[in-house]
Design a protein around this motif. Structure first.
Motif, PDB file in Angstrom:
ATOM      1  N   PHE A 107     -25.423 -24.777 -37.737  1.00 58.02           N
ATOM      2  CA  PHE A 107     -24.739 -25.073 -38.999  1.00 58.02           C
ATOM      3  C   PHE A 107     -25.418 -26.260 -39.681  1.00 58.02           C
ATOM      4  CE2 PHE A 107     -21.043 -27.581 -40.891  1.00 58.02           C
ATOM      5  CZ  PHE A 107     -21.123 -26.944 -42.122  1.00 58.02           C
ATOM      6  N   ALA A 108     -25.880 -26.069 -40.929  1.00 57.07           N
ATOM      7  CA  ALA A 108     -26.501 -27.169 -41.678  1.00 57.07           C
ATOM      8  C   ALA A 108     -25.390 -28.074 -42.196  1.00 57.07           C
ATOM      9  CB  ALA A 108     -27.347 -26.626 -42.825  1.00 57.07           C
ATOM     10  N   ARG A 109     -25.177 -29.175 -41.509  1.00 56.62           N
ATOM     11  CA  ARG A 109     -24.041 -30.063 -41.788  1.00 56.62           C
ATOM     12  C   ARG A 109     -24.032 -30.638 -43.175  1.00 56.62           C
ATOM     13  NH1 ARG A 109     -21.795 -34.788 -38.125  1.00 56.62           N
ATOM     14  NH2 ARG A 109     -20.172 -34.596 -39.692  1.00 56.62           N
ATOM     15  N   LYS A 110     -25.188 -30.691 -43.812  1.00 56.78           N
ATOM     16  CA  LYS A 110     -25.211 -31.346 -45.114  1.00 56.78           C
ATOM     17  C   LYS A 110     -24.335 -30.614 -46.129  1.00 56.78           C
ATOM     18  CE  LYS A 110     -29.162 -29.325 -47.577  1.00 56.78           C
ATOM     19  NZ  LYS A 110     -29.975 -28.424 -46.783  1.00 56.78           N
ATOM     20  N   ALA A 111     -24.007 -29.337 -45.863  1.00 56.71           N
ATOM     21  CA  ALA A 111     -23.162 -28.580 -46.795  1.00 56.71           C
ATOM     22  C   ALA A 111     -21.730 -29.112 -46.824  1.00 56.71           C
ATOM     23  CB  ALA A 111     -23.162 -27.103 -46.429  1.00 56.71           C
ATOM     24  N   PHE A 148     -41.850 -22.365 -35.048  1.00 59.14           N
ATOM     25  CA  PHE A 148     -42.050 -22.573 -36.483  1.00 59.14           C
ATOM     26  C   PHE A 148     -40.711 -22.681 -37.205  1.00 59.14           C
ATOM     27  CE2 PHE A 148     -46.116 -20.648 -35.372  1.00 59.14           C
ATOM     28  CZ  PHE A 148     -47.007 -21.394 -36.143  1.00 59.14           C
ATOM     29  N   HIS A 149     -40.740 -23.431 -38.296  1.00 63.33           N
ATOM     30  CA  HIS A 149     -39.548 -23.606 -39.110  1.00 63.33           C
ATOM     31  C   HIS A 149     -39.932 -23.478 -40.575  1.00 63.33           C
ATOM     32  CE1 HIS A 149     -36.675 -25.957 -41.520  1.00 63.33           C
ATOM     33  NE2 HIS A 149     -35.796 -25.780 -40.562  1.00 63.33           N
ATOM     34  N   PHE A 150     -39.095 -22.791 -41.349  1.00 63.94           N
ATOM     35  CA  PHE A 150     -39.222 -22.900 -42.805  1.00 63.94           C
ATOM     36  C   PHE A 150     -37.840 -22.833 -43.416  1.00 63.94           C
ATOM     37  CE2 PHE A 150     -40.014 -18.263 -42.008  1.00 63.94           C
ATOM     38  CZ  PHE A 150     -39.046 -17.690 -42.824  1.00 63.94           C
ATOM     39  N   GLY A 209     -34.301 -21.329 -41.514  1.00 68.57           N
ATOM     40  CA  GLY A 209     -33.524 -22.207 -42.388  1.00 68.57           C
ATOM     41  C   GLY A 209     -32.252 -21.534 -42.900  1.00 68.57           C
ATOM     42  N   GLY A 210     -31.854 -21.917 -44.120  1.00 69.78           N
ATOM     43  CA  GLY A 210     -30.604 -21.383 -44.683  1.00 69.78           C
ATOM     44  C   GLY A 210     -30.873 -20.648 -45.979  1.00 69.78           C
ATOM     45  N   GLY A 211     -29.915 -20.759 -46.898  1.00 68.15           N
ATOM     46  CA  GLY A 211     -30.060 -20.079 -48.183  1.00 68.15           C
ATOM     47  C   GLY A 211     -29.441 -18.692 -48.196  1.00 68.15           C
ATOM     48  N   LEU A 229     -31.317 -19.424 -37.249  1.00 71.62           N
ATOM     49  CA  LEU A 229     -30.822 -19.551 -38.612  1.00 71.62           C
ATOM     50  C   LEU A 229     -30.166 -20.912 -38.767  1.00 71.62           C
ATOM     51  CD1 LEU A 229     -28.674 -16.268 -38.933  1.00 71.62           C
ATOM     52  CD2 LEU A 229     -31.161 -16.441 -38.946  1.00 71.62           C
ATOM     53  N   GLU A 230     -30.234 -21.454 -39.983  1.00 70.92           N
ATOM     54  CA  GLU A 230     -29.532 -22.715 -40.283  1.00 70.92           C
ATOM     55  C   GLU A 230     -28.687 -22.564 -41.542  1.00 70.92           C
ATOM     56  OE1 GLU A 230     -33.154 -25.647 -38.739  1.00 70.92           O
ATOM     57  OE2 GLU A 230     -32.750 -25.399 -40.860  1.00 70.92           O
ATOM     58  N   PRO A 231     -27.683 -21.716 -41.509  1.00 70.28           N
ATOM     59  CA  PRO A 231     -26.877 -21.547 -42.724  1.00 70.28           C
ATOM     60  C   PRO A 231     -25.995 -22.771 -42.942  1.00 70.28           C
ATOM     61  CG  PRO A 231     -26.457 -19.813 -41.077  1.00 70.28           C
ATOM     62  CD  PRO A 231     -27.167 -20.921 -40.395  1.00 70.28           C
ATOM     63  N   GLY A 232     -25.855 -23.171 -44.192  1.00 68.03           N
ATOM     64  CA  GLY A 232     -24.937 -24.255 -44.527  1.00 68.03           C
ATOM     65  C   GLY A 232     -23.793 -23.666 -45.323  1.00 68.03           C
ATOM     66  N   ARG A 233     -24.044 -23.451 -46.603  1.00 68.46           N
ATOM     67  CA  ARG A 233     -23.042 -22.928 -47.529  1.00 68.46           C
ATOM     68  C   ARG A 233     -22.310 -21.690 -46.989  1.00 68.46           C
ATOM     69  NH1 ARG A 233     -23.012 -22.930 -53.381  1.00 68.46           N
ATOM     70  NH2 ARG A 233     -25.053 -23.906 -53.419  1.00 68.46           N
ATOM     71  N   SER A 234     -23.066 -20.746 -46.438  1.00 67.59           N
ATOM     72  CA  SER A 234     -22.441 -19.466 -46.080  1.00 67.59           C
ATOM     73  C   SER A 234     -21.568 -19.565 -44.835  1.00 67.59           C
ATOM     74  CB  SER A 234     -23.508 -18.388 -45.896  1.00 67.59           C
ATOM     75  OG  SER A 234     -24.412 -18.753 -44.873  1.00 67.59           O
ATOM     76  N   GLY A 281     -18.601 -25.577 -49.407  1.00 67.47           N
ATOM     77  CA  GLY A 281     -20.063 -25.628 -49.366  1.00 67.47           C
ATOM     78  C   GLY A 281     -20.618 -26.445 -50.517  1.00 67.47           C
ATOM     79  N   TYR A 282     -21.066 -27.652 -50.227  1.00 69.46           N
ATOM     80  CA  TYR A 282     -21.711 -28.575 -51.178  1.00 69.46           C
ATOM     81  C   TYR A 282     -20.798 -29.172 -52.240  1.00 69.46           C
ATOM     82  CZ  TYR A 282     -25.977 -26.932 -49.059  1.00 69.46           C
ATOM     83  OH  TYR A 282     -26.951 -26.624 -48.140  1.00 69.46           O
ATOM     84  N   MET A 283     -19.811 -28.372 -52.783  1.00 60.72           N
ATOM     85  CA  MET A 283     -19.059 -28.852 -53.944  1.00 60.72           C
ATOM     86  C   MET A 283     -18.333 -30.165 -53.653  1.00 60.72           C
ATOM     87  SD  MET A 283     -19.979 -26.524 -55.999  1.00 60.72           S
ATOM     88  CE  MET A 283     -19.212 -27.305 -57.390  1.00 60.72           C
TER      89      MET A 283
HETATM   90  C1  LIG Z   1     -30.176 -27.238 -46.943  1.00 67.58           C
HETATM   91  C2  LIG Z   1     -30.824 -26.722 -45.735  1.00 67.58           C
HETATM   92  C3  LIG Z   1     -30.223 -25.674 -45.013  1.00 67.58           C
HETATM   93  C4  LIG Z   1     -28.957 -24.980 -45.449  1.00 67.58           C
HETATM   94  O1  LIG Z   1     -29.084 -24.279 -46.653  1.00 67.58           O
HETATM   95  P1  LIG Z   1     -27.866 -23.396 -47.219  1.00 67.58           P
HETATM   96  O2  LIG Z   1     -28.371 -22.938 -48.537  1.00 67.58           O
HETATM   97  O3  LIG Z   1     -26.686 -24.271 -47.322  1.00 67.58           O
HETATM   98  O4  LIG Z   1     -27.654 -22.279 -46.273  1.00 67.58           O
HETATM   99  C5  LIG Z   1     -30.846 -25.270 -43.842  1.00 67.58           C
HETATM  100  N1  LIG Z   1     -31.983 -25.838 -43.405  1.00 67.58           N
HETATM  101  C6  LIG Z   1     -32.609 -26.831 -44.078  1.00 67.58           C
HETATM  102  C7  LIG Z   1     -33.855 -27.415 -43.553  1.00 67.58           C
HETATM  103  C8  LIG Z   1     -32.042 -27.300 -45.265  1.00 67.58           C
HETATM  104  O5  LIG Z   1     -32.663 -28.284 -45.949  1.00 67.58           O
END
Ligand SMILES: *Cc1c(COP(=O)(O)O)cnc(C)c1O
Length: 481
Positions: free
Chosen positions: A72-76, A207-209, A246-248, A340-345, A444-446
């Protein structure tokens, strides 16, 4: 204007509503109590939604028989409740700062369930990560030098993932400020990392992207390019454990496709001057008139989309290389784990923001302005606007004055720009002082990404909704701690 006029003139964007939000906003007493105790606005969270989202990803990955790990991408969202829920269900955490990482360690997270991807890595956070053997995703050579030096000082080795970018899609190279090009990464992994090399304390693991934007095709292409590198490394007996994509992963916020398209068309008409403005001061949200021509594109999140979350993952895994082999099978046959690193979702439908109405007034252009006890930073993302309809909750509904109305929600910062939603919102009536406005799906982010303490306003309190399986037991709101 009559109801028909208002709703025909101002396009609606009906949100998808989680059942827990619907039941929460019917509990007037519970909400009144919470506002009295914690002030306005309130961020309210619901962790079962997080667990459901996590399971939806796991189901796809299991179906494809892929080794996998989800972080989980905590920054969300900064709440600890999600970190604890992640720990409970076996989901990892992607940390991007010292405190994010330290909090996870304080909660006794297993170290291989954590990853450090911070865009800027202080010596302090690197020391913390190396000493706990947390995987560090490196972005550039200076970071490799730093991590290597600290690992040597600690007489330890450091597990690193290598962040890459510059993939090719549609005949173009995708720009990113992050990561190494694939060529640089291969040079680093083959010639600079490992025993007797420049970075002798580093251990390459994968690898990471993380791509900007929301294209599953671009992620598919990127995976294929990385898999080619992994094959080339294997010929040199360098093994790769994983690819972290990553996420997105998209979130769909809206109930109706037609409303989304009508909104975009109406906005374009308004910017052309062929429709009454539907945004504050007719701001175009990316559209503008230049020499009498409409230019630009909508610069917001794609709030309506048809491949959200696990369907986005499924599409990415089905992406095929030029030989017609799907990404999923390329990964499976090589036994490469997918991360996977989903944040928002992962926090989709897991939080809502509620605020009290403080005033109503008409501005000099006769727009109705509704002042809420909150400021713009408490509901802001990098998107030009948050395109969903808020809900009005009234304790005392006076049906005689129930005339639908349109207005703008404004906030507490003394800025002309402190407009909470740029879009004009349609409400069932003019709100009363003390009514509550509910913004669905803000976890998520808001809520947290841009919140600030200007004017010395307190940050919003984060509450967690607890309800038991037993419907007789009342709902409860507790502080996130
Ligand atoms: C922001 C970020 C995520 C999460 O992205 P979401 O769009 O919230 O899923 C994952 N990995 C990295 C490296 C990020 O910078």
């Amino acid at each position: 204007m009559t109801f028909n006029n208002v709703s025909m003139t101002y396009p609606r964007l009906t949100p998808l509503m989680a059942p827990w939000v619907t039941s929460l906003i019917s509990q007037q007493e519970l909400l009144d109590q919470a506002f009295q105790q914690y002030g306005s606005p309130l961020n309210i969270h619901h962790t079962p939604a997080f667990a459901d989202n996590y399971q939806s990803y796991v189901a796809v990955l299991q179906h494809h028989e892929l080794r996998h790990q989800i972080f989980f991408a905590r920054k969300a969202n900064k709440c600890k409740a999600f970190v604890k829920e992640a720990q409970r269900i076996g989901c990892g955490i992607d940390t991007a700062s010292y405190r994010e990482l330290q909090q996870c360690l304080d909660l006794s997270f297993e170290v291989d369930q954590l990853v450090l991807t911070a865009a800027i890595k202080s010596e302090k956070v690197v020391r913390l990560a190396v000493s706990h053997q947390i995987l560090i995703v490196v972005d550039n050579l200076d970071e490799c030098i730093l991590v290597n030096r600290i690992a040597q000082e600690l007489r330890m080795s450091a597990r690193v993932g290598v962040r890459v970018s510059g993939f090719h899609s549609g005949g173009q190279q995708l720009y990113s400020r992050f990561g190494f090009s694939l060529d640089q990464a291969m040079e680093l992994i083959i010639h600079q990392i490992g025993p007797d090399r420049m970075f002798e304390a580093l251990r390459f693991t994968g690898f990471h992207f993380h791509l900007n934007g929301y294209s599953w095709q671009e992620r598919g292409t990127a995976l294929i390019e990385v898999i080619q590198c992994i094959d080339a490394l294997r010929e040199r007996d360098i093994m790769t454990e994983f690819i972290d994509v990553g996420g997105g992963f998209l979130v769909n916020y809206l109930a109706y496709k037609e409303e989304w398209h009508t909104f975009i068309e109406t906005l374009q008409c308004a910017v052309r001057g062929q429709h009454v403005p539907i945004t504050f001061l007719n701001t175009g949200l990316g559209f503008e008139m230049i020499h009498g021509q409409l230019h630009g594109h909508l610069q917001t999140y794609p709030y309506y989309n048809e491949l959200p979350r696990e369907q986005f993952l499924e599409a990415m895994l089905s992406y095929q290389n030029s030989q017609g082999e799907a990404v999923a099978s390329l990964l499976r046959t090589r036994d490469i784990a997918l991360r996977l690193e989903p944040g928002r979702s992962l926090v989709d439908q897991a939080g809502t923001t509620l605020a009290k109405v403080a005033f109503r007034k008409h501005d000099s252009q006769n727009n109705l302005l509704i002042g809420l006890e909150m400021n713009r930073t408490q509901m802001t993302s990098s998107s030009a606007d948050f395109l969903i309809d808020p809900l009005l909750i009234s304790s005392t509904v006076d049906t005689r004055s129930s005339e639908p109305t349109v207005g703008f929600l404004v906030g507490a910062y003394c800025l002309e720009q402190d407009i909470l939603l740029k879009r004009a919102v349609v409400l069932p009536r003019i709100p009363a002082i003390g009514d509550i406005v509910c913004f669905p799906n803000t976890a998520g982010y808001m809520m947290h990404f841009f919140e600030s303490e200007a004017h010395l306003f307190d940050l919003a309190t984060n509450l967690v909704l607890i309800h038991s399986e037993d419907t007789q037991v009342p709902l409860q709101l507790i502080e996130d701690m």
